[in-house]
Scaffold this active site. Structure first.
Site, PDB file in Angstrom:
ATOM      1  N   ASP A 288       0.799  -1.235   0.000  1.00 38.58           N
ATOM      2  CA  ASP A 288       0.000   0.000   0.000  1.00 38.58           C
ATOM      3  C   ASP A 288       0.826   1.276   0.000  1.00 38.58           C
ATOM      4  OD1 ASP A 288       1.063  -0.081   2.535  1.00 38.58           O
ATOM      5  OD2 ASP A 288      -0.765   0.629   3.508  1.00 38.58           O
ATOM      6  N   LEU A 310      10.255  -8.818  13.453  1.00 39.91           N
ATOM      7  CA  LEU A 310      11.515  -9.515  13.238  1.00 39.91           C
ATOM      8  C   LEU A 310      12.654  -8.720  13.874  1.00 39.91           C
ATOM      9  CD1 LEU A 310      11.151 -10.602   9.494  1.00 39.91           C
ATOM     10  CD2 LEU A 310      10.880 -12.033  11.527  1.00 39.91           C
TER      11      LEU A 310
END
EC number: 2.1.1.221
Length: 396
Positions: A288, A310
């Site tokens: 997006d 992460l």
């Protein structure tokens, strides 16, 4: 001079002075104006500016609403952007056969390279020949040699309606690459595509020719990520749920009830340290360009699901923000299942253009150049060639 001898005066137009005895002139007129038409011409000329504005307003409204200027019942009109998109689509369809020819040419060239590499390997000995054969194995053979672990990766595609057409195309290519990477990995996970029930599914069914129906080791579900995660608990405990091998070899005492569900989001305050057996990790399938920041994190929190990001900042010095494409996240997770080392996994996957460098001196001897193959998704934004290749591998 008598009144009868005087020449009759013409009416003035636009309040301009007309010299006596000269022919009256109208700007933009083609022919002379007769006496009977002078008054109506004068009226029309004065009204033209407002009429132009009205016409422009009507045209603009019609472009916005898709209606003709002559009324709501008229045929719809297209805006300039819509016309451009239509032309691009027509051009794309017109070039379909040429793209097919190019893909065949690439396949022939690939086979020639494989043949040349095998010939070279034979001259170097049996060991080199065997290594070369393994390197050129098909997706199906690599899938058969791959070890399935009891861990699930879910690609959440519930944001379909928030993306532009080109972003949806990009996501389709990323899903294709994710499937390919997981199938070829030495240690693979269960792979799920959830909320597969909107325009993305339509693209896979039409443009990509339903090649995904031939893929092995991946599930396409209409259910959302939360339901998919609950379903994953059952198949990970089943007879084909996977082995506690590789990085899970020392966790033979792990129990299914110890597994967890985690939604990966760069907006999460928590850091993921390791992958656990019988756990499900959800990855947001959203392209997006930062229009909907934090939406994946909010979706997870709304459903009461744990979140984590992460540990990129713990191992890698990034030149840009720590947001990766869906297929990059999937490949990093797969690399960790193979290597058990976040630093090595990051440096092998993160694109070089993001400027990632290892922080730890322990990894300085490792190759710090990310693999060029991860850029293939962006090199083929349409995803058609990638899907065709993945579909071919699944059917072998």
């Amino acid at each position: 001079m008598e009144d009868d001898d005087r020449p009759r005066k013409y009416p003035k137009l636009n309040h301009d002075e007309v010299q006596e005895g000269s022919e009256p002139v109208m700007t933009g007129a083609v022919g002379a104006v007769h006496d009977d038409d002078a008054e109506s011409a004068d009226s029309d000329n004065r009204a033209s500016p407002s009429n132009d504005r009205i016409d422009n307003d009507v045209k603009q409204a019609c472009d916005e609403e898709g209606q003709d200027a002559h009324g709501k019942d008229g045929p719809p009109t297209l805006s300039k952007n819509q016309l451009k998109k239509l032309k691009r689509k027509e051009h794309w369809e017109a070039m379909r056969e040429q793209r097919k020819v190019k893909r065949k040419e690439k396949l022939v060239a690939k086979r020639e390279r494989r043949r040349a590499a095998l010939e070279q390997a034979k001259q170097e000995g049996a060991e080199a020949t065997e290594e070369t054969r393994k390197a050129f194995e098909s997706t199906q053979k690599k899938f058969q040699r791959s070890t399935l672990l009891p861990v699930t990766l879910v690609l959440d595609c519930s944001y379909d309606d928030l993306m532009l057409d080109k972003e949806r195309v990009s996501l389709g290519a990323q899903i294709t690459r994710s499937y390919s990477d997981n199938s070829r990995a030495p240690f693979r996970s269960h792979l799920v595509v959830s909320s597969f029930n909107k325009l993305l599914k339509e693209r896979f069914d039409t443009v990509l020719g339903k090649t995904h129906e031939n893929w092995k080791g991946v599930r396409f579900l209409q259910e959302d990520f939360a339901e998919a995660a609950e379903m994953a608990k059952e198949w990970m405990q089943g007879p084909k749920g996977g082995q506690l091998a590789g990085v899970f070899a020392d966790k033979a005492d792990a129990k299914p009830e110890d597994g967890e569900i985690v939604y990966l989001s760069s907006d999460s305050p928590n850091i993921l340290t390791e992958l656990k057996p019988y756990s499900t990790y959800i990855i947001g399938g959203l392209v997006d360009k930062n229009r909907h920041k934090g939406i994946c994190y909010k979706s997870a929190v709304a459903k009461g699901i744990k979140t984590a990001k992460l540990p990129i900042g713990e191992y890698i010095q990034m030149a840009h923000r720590q947001v990766l494409a869906t297929n990059h996240v999937v490949e990093i997770m797969i690399r960790w299942l193979e290597l058990g080392d976040w630093g090595k996994a990051f440096i092998q996957v993160i694109p070089q253009r993001k400027g990632g460098k290892l922080k730890s001196a322990d990894h300085e001897s490792e190759d710090q150049t990310p693999r060029e193959s991860v850029e293939a998704v962006e090199a083929e934004p349409d995803g058609e060639g990638a899907a065709a290749e993945a579909g071919e591998g699944g059917k072998e």
